[in-house]
Design a protein around this motif. Structure first.
Motif, PDB file in Angstrom:
ATOM      1  N   SER A  18       1.172  -1.865   2.147  1.00 23.96           N
ATOM      2  CA  SER A  18       0.144  -1.938   3.179  1.00 23.96           C
ATOM      3  C   SER A  18      -1.198  -1.528   2.582  1.00 23.96           C
ATOM      4  N   LYS A  19      -2.283  -1.905   3.260  1.00 22.69           N
ATOM      5  CA  LYS A  19      -3.598  -1.528   2.749  1.00 22.69           C
ATOM      6  C   LYS A  19      -3.806  -0.020   2.851  1.00 22.69           C
ATOM      7  N   GLU A  20      -3.164   0.627   3.849  1.00 23.14           N
ATOM      8  CA  GLU A  20      -3.272   2.083   3.971  1.00 23.14           C
ATOM      9  C   GLU A  20      -2.651   2.770   2.747  1.00 23.14           C
ATOM     10  N   GLU A  41     -12.379   9.061   3.778  1.00 19.19           N
ATOM     11  CA  GLU A  41     -11.435   9.794   2.924  1.00 19.19           C
ATOM     12  C   GLU A  41     -10.451  10.585   3.787  1.00 19.19           C
ATOM     13  N   GLN A  42     -10.942  11.238   4.837  1.00 19.51           N
ATOM     14  CA  GLN A  42     -10.037  11.936   5.762  1.00 19.51           C
ATOM     15  C   GLN A  42      -9.060  10.958   6.395  1.00 19.51           C
ATOM     16  N   TYR A  43      -9.556   9.788   6.789  1.00 22.25           N
ATOM     17  CA  TYR A  43      -8.694   8.747   7.382  1.00 22.25           C
ATOM     18  C   TYR A  43      -7.581   8.359   6.410  1.00 22.25           C
ATOM     19  N   ILE A  44      -7.936   8.124   5.155  1.00 20.70           N
ATOM     20  CA  ILE A  44      -6.940   7.746   4.145  1.00 20.70           C
ATOM     21  C   ILE A  44      -5.925   8.866   3.951  1.00 20.70           C
ATOM     22  N   GLY A  45      -6.417  10.116   3.852  1.00 15.30           N
ATOM     23  CA  GLY A  45      -5.520  11.249   3.647  1.00 15.30           C
ATOM     24  C   GLY A  45      -4.573  11.471   4.800  1.00 15.30           C
ATOM     25  N   ASP A  46      -5.083  11.363   6.027  1.00 14.80           N
ATOM     26  CA  ASP A  46      -4.232  11.558   7.201  1.00 14.80           C
ATOM     27  C   ASP A  46      -3.192  10.443   7.321  1.00 14.80           C
ATOM     28  N   LYS A  47      -3.587   9.208   6.971  1.00 17.09           N
ATOM     29  CA  LYS A  47      -2.620   8.106   6.963  1.00 17.09           C
ATOM     30  C   LYS A  47      -1.519   8.370   5.939  1.00 17.09           C
ATOM     31  N   GLY A  48      -1.885   8.941   4.816  1.00 18.66           N
ATOM     32  CA  GLY A  48      -0.893   9.272   3.798  1.00 18.66           C
ATOM     33  C   GLY A  48       0.119  10.286   4.288  1.00 18.66           C
ATOM     34  N   LEU A  49      -0.348  11.288   5.039  1.00 15.71           N
ATOM     35  CA  LEU A  49       0.556  12.295   5.587  1.00 15.71           C
ATOM     36  C   LEU A  49       1.414  11.709   6.705  1.00 15.71           C
ATOM     37  N   GLU A  50       0.804  10.919   7.583  1.00 19.96           N
ATOM     38  CA  GLU A  50       1.554  10.307   8.690  1.00 19.96           C
ATOM     39  C   GLU A  50       2.686   9.419   8.190  1.00 19.96           C
ATOM     40  N   ASN A  51       2.427   8.711   7.085  1.00 18.50           N
ATOM     41  CA  ASN A  51       3.404   7.745   6.580  1.00 18.50           C
ATOM     42  C   ASN A  51       4.289   8.303   5.468  1.00 18.50           C
ATOM     43  N   GLY A  52       4.072   9.560   5.103  1.00 15.68           N
ATOM     44  CA  GLY A  52       4.927  10.185   4.097  1.00 15.68           C
ATOM     45  C   GLY A  52       4.763   9.621   2.703  1.00 15.68           C
ATOM     46  N   VAL A 112     -10.032  -0.414   2.404  1.00 11.91           N
ATOM     47  CA  VAL A 112     -10.026  -0.135   3.846  1.00 11.91           C
ATOM     48  C   VAL A 112     -10.725  -1.257   4.613  1.00 11.91           C
ATOM     49  N   ARG A 113     -11.780  -1.814   4.061  1.00 10.01           N
ATOM     50  CA  ARG A 113     -12.503  -2.869   4.757  1.00 10.01           C
ATOM     51  C   ARG A 113     -11.796  -4.216   4.654  1.00 10.01           C
ATOM     52  N   GLY A 114     -10.752  -4.309   3.797  1.00 10.21           N
ATOM     53  CA  GLY A 114      -9.952  -5.519   3.731  1.00 10.21           C
ATOM     54  C   GLY A 114     -10.385  -6.524   2.693  1.00 10.21           C
ATOM     55  N   ILE A 115     -11.310  -6.173   1.801  1.00 11.06           N
ATOM     56  CA  ILE A 115     -11.761  -7.111   0.762  1.00 11.06           C
ATOM     57  C   ILE A 115     -10.809  -7.101  -0.426  1.00 11.06           C
ATOM     58  N   GLU A 116     -10.543  -5.931  -0.981  1.00  4.57           N
ATOM     59  CA  GLU A 116      -9.548  -5.844  -2.055  1.00  4.57           C
ATOM     60  C   GLU A 116      -8.183  -5.648  -1.431  1.00  4.57           C
ATOM     61  N   LYS A 117      -7.270  -6.547  -1.724  1.00  5.03           N
ATOM     62  CA  LYS A 117      -5.974  -6.561  -1.043  1.00  5.03           C
ATOM     63  C   LYS A 117      -4.852  -6.170  -2.001  1.00  5.03           C
ATOM     64  N   PHE A 136      -4.556   4.763  -0.255  1.00  4.53           N
ATOM     65  CA  PHE A 136      -4.124   6.135  -0.546  1.00  4.53           C
ATOM     66  C   PHE A 136      -3.916   6.326  -2.047  1.00  4.53           C
ATOM     67  N   TYR A 137      -3.208   5.398  -2.683  1.00  8.12           N
ATOM     68  CA  TYR A 137      -2.941   5.565  -4.107  1.00  8.12           C
ATOM     69  C   TYR A 137      -4.190   5.368  -4.957  1.00  8.12           C
ATOM     70  N   ARG A 138      -5.122   4.533  -4.493  1.00  6.65           N
ATOM     71  CA  ARG A 138      -6.377   4.404  -5.233  1.00  6.65           C
ATOM     72  C   ARG A 138      -7.171   5.714  -5.123  1.00  6.65           C
ATOM     73  N   ALA A 139      -7.228   6.285  -3.927  1.00  3.22           N
ATOM     74  CA  ALA A 139      -7.995   7.515  -3.728  1.00  3.22           C
ATOM     75  C   ALA A 139      -7.395   8.682  -4.498  1.00  3.22           C
ATOM     76  N   THR A 140      -6.069   8.762  -4.551  1.00  8.22           N
ATOM     77  CA  THR A 140      -5.418   9.914  -5.177  1.00  8.22           C
ATOM     78  C   THR A 140      -5.280   9.777  -6.689  1.00  8.22           C
ATOM     79  N   GLU A 141      -5.806   8.704  -7.265  1.00  8.22           N
ATOM     80  CA  GLU A 141      -5.898   8.657  -8.724  1.00  8.22           C
ATOM     81  C   GLU A 141      -6.682   9.860  -9.228  1.00  8.22           C
ATOM     82  N   SER A 142      -7.702  10.244  -8.482  1.00 10.83           N
ATOM     83  CA  SER A 142      -8.564  11.343  -8.922  1.00 10.83           C
ATOM     84  C   SER A 142      -8.372  12.614  -8.114  1.00 10.83           C
TER      85      SER A 142
END
Length: 649
Positions: free
Chosen positions: A78-80, A124-135, A67-72, A84-90
């Protein structure tokens, strides 16, 4: 010009050593001393305490870094999407858990040693909501031909279904309720868990090819024997749906003495529109906060037929919608054995409840239910108390009665194993091994509250472990011992593969191969200790980090005068810019975040940036050992503790 004394107490800077504790007066002496140590830097990956504190083993540092743009990401992602996929591994529920998890990760955050934790939940909420917005969706693994029954469609059961489908196993979820979600749907109010987002996060798992059977209770509508015949393994994720009774005289058999589980279920099913005029709840955890907050929102109505407990005790009863129009505020009181600072509920939940007009009586213990001639409770006798460990000690002379139309006990939950008595350990729960396999039934596994009532994220973490155990069991393998630090670890080899930087094939017959610092068949001077060690603030160079206030997400918390009928979502999300700014407060404990301190401060120019075409997360810098004199400066100025003096004698 001298620094004013009042300025010396502001913006405190942090140093590795306190005054009087430094060994050398200047860096020249330091360098010459360490030049005889014969030790050079190595790069050591450790687990950050945010991740070590998370029951689901979230790679928190990883998705904050994205999210901060260091790991690309590589390619067109997209970074979003990458975050999302990194967060939902767990955790396949980032939108939900970002809203309701009590965030032990934030308690563990090393940034607390600087000023304030990183707002992990908000991102985490930001990542989750972006995941829903983008399908963004999930993909199932290659079909294995194996079939697993998951009993319970709550967060644990659906997380298990998700992990098993990723492995390619067939999954059927049996859910006793009309809808998926478990306690996220039936135990948490809609203003904390928006139902459209909850349904969408569950549907995303169903779309992986999960078969769902609703309104189906195992042990009643389908037998265990039938499941054992039809499936290769069974995961029990049935939760705890019975509330604990208050252990005081007068509770048992009193109709308007109800549990928090039943009270919230009646509301969350839409059946309870109004409640009693005076609500007293005994608790101190998040469930009790939800009870009194719900009571303040729905209010009461003098025209309500019957008694307020009727709709709670009768699962088939639905109060008339017309009652909403004439509702009035209620008096809601919460009593807790512990003082506010020691209550189990999250601090902000306690603050919000008080702001909404709830009366919280802390350091108070219940003594007796006072009943009227009709057998219904009219009040709860209480007194002040002190705590001897977990045992309340009453304070003499402080007894009084709290008037009540309905008394709610929110002091814990238990399992409902009717029809499943063979699985009951005598306490209404199930006993498992550390890998969540039932001790006497090898093809049965259990997770979540039915093992030990705890957090939603605990059930999600156990689902991942149980899914791996089931996979090993179905392959006929020995179920492996879990690592000391059991989390979703950053994998440097996997990261190198993702970036197209796989090490070359090792040729054992290539002659003299002593020394690997320049050989690309090895990942040199790197050690992974993340499976064994969690890095603390004492291993960091805290002086690198400026005091930066937390970027808090906005909350819609009504006042006492506004709360009646207020059901707007409480937690508002961060925008893109603010999410990145908050993620940027992460100190990347235990892994390089490319600050360049080691490169800048190395007096020998021995530490250098890896060429851009060969660099990736975890391999941003390297050391020329022909130049290194072992001065330790790179280690001293490394903010994240990633550089340790480990090579040499």
């Amino acid at each position: 010009m001298a620094t004013p004394s009042d300025e010396m107490t502001k913006n405190i800077t942090w140093r590795r050593f306190e005054d009087g504790q430094n060994k050398w007066d200047d860096w020249t002496d330091d360098i010459f001393n360490y030049d005889t140590s014969h030790k050079c830097p190595t790069y050591v990956h450790e687990t950050p305490p945010c991740q070590g504190s998370c029951p689901s083993g979230h790679d928190v540092r990883g998705w904050l870094s994205i999210v901060r743009g260091i790991e690309k990401p590589t390619g067109e992602m997209s970074k979003e999407e990458y975050a999302f996929y990194r967060a939902t591994e767990s955790n396949p529920f980032p939108s939900m858990m970002g809203r309701v998890c009590p965030a032990p990760c934030q308690d563990g955050c090393n940034r607390n040693a600087v000023e304030d934790f990183v707002g992990i939940n908000s991102i985490e909420q930001y990542i989750g909501d972006k995941g829903l917005e983008n399908g963004f969706g999930f993909e199932a693994g290659k079909d294995t031909g194996k079939k697993i029954a998951v009993i319970g469609g709550g967060p644990g059961g659906m997380a298990a279904a998700y992990q098993l489908r990723r492995m390619g196993h067939g999954v059927t979820v049996f859910e006793a309720q009309p809808e998926l979600g478990g306690m996220m749907r039936y135990g948490i109010p809609n203003y904390r868990v928006p139902r459209d987002k909850l349904s969408a996060e569950n549907q995303r798992i169903v779309d992986m090819g999960v078969d769902v059977k609703l309104n189906t209770r195992v042990g009643k509508d389908v037998s265990v024997e039938q499941l054992e015949n039809d499936f290769d393994a069974i995961i029990w994720a049935v939760g705890c749906w019975t509330g604990r009774a208050l252990p005081v005289d007068g509770w048992e058999g009193t109709p308007n003495c109800v549990t928090g589980v039943a009270y919230l279920k009646a509301f969350n099913e839409g059946r309870m529109k109004v409640t009693g005029k005076k609500v007293v709840c005994v608790g101190g955890g998040d469930t009790s906060i939800d009870v009194v907050s719900v009571a303040r929102r729905i209010g009461t109505n003098p025209a309500m037929p019957g008694n307020p407990e009727d709709v709670v005790n009768d699962n088939g009863m639905d109060q008339d919608e017309a009652l909403v129009g004439g509702r009035e505020p209620v008096d809601a009181t919460l009593t807790s054995l512990f003082t506010k600072e020691n209550m189990m509920a999250a601090e902000h939940e306690i603050h919000d409840a008080i702001h909404e007009g709830v009366t919280i009586l802390d350091g108070v213990m219940p003594l007796e239910v006072i009943k009227g001639d009709d057998g219904r409770a009219t009040g709860l006798k209480v007194c002040d108390c002190t705590m001897d460990g977990m045992t309340p000690v009453p304070v003499e002379g402080t007894e009084r009665v709290l008037e009540a139309d309905i008394i709610v006990a929110a002091i814990g939950q238990g399992g409902d194993l009717n029809g499943l008595e063979d699985f009951d350990n005598g306490r209404g729960l199930m006993d498992t091994t550390n890998n969540y396999q039932l001790k006497d039934k090898p093809n049965h596994f259990a997770i979540g509250d039915i093992v030990r009532p705890h957090l939603l994220t605990t059930a999600i973490g156990q689902a991942w472990v149980a899914a791996e155990s089931v996979d090993e069991f179905l392959k006929g393998e020995e179920i492996k011992k879990r690592p000391k630090v059991d989390v979703h670890h950053f994998d440097l080899l996997e990261k190198l593969h993702e970036a197209g930087l796989d090490p070359a094939e090792f040729d054992p017959n290539a002659g003299d191969q002593r020394g690997t610092s320049s050989a690309n068949y090895a990942v040199h001077n790197y050690e992974d200790r993340s499976f064994a060690e969690i890095i603390g603030p004492d291993e960091l160079f805290l002086g690198h980090f400026e005091v930066t206030p937390r970027h808090k997400r906005p909350e819609d918390v009504p006042s006492a005068d506004e709360v009646l009928g207020h059901f707007k979502e409480r937690m508002q999300g961060l925008d893109d810019e603010t999410a990145q700014q908050e993620a940027d407060r992460c100190m990347s404990c235990g892994l390089c975040f490319e600050c360049d301190n080691c490169v800048i401060y190395c007096p020998q120019d021995a530490v250098y940036r890896v060429p851009k075409a060969e660099a990736t997360t975890g391999r941003y810098v390297a050391t020329d050992y022909a130049r290194c004199v072992g001065c330790h400066i790179c280690h001293d100025v490394c903010p994240t503790g990633y550089i340790q003096m480990g090579l040499g004698e």
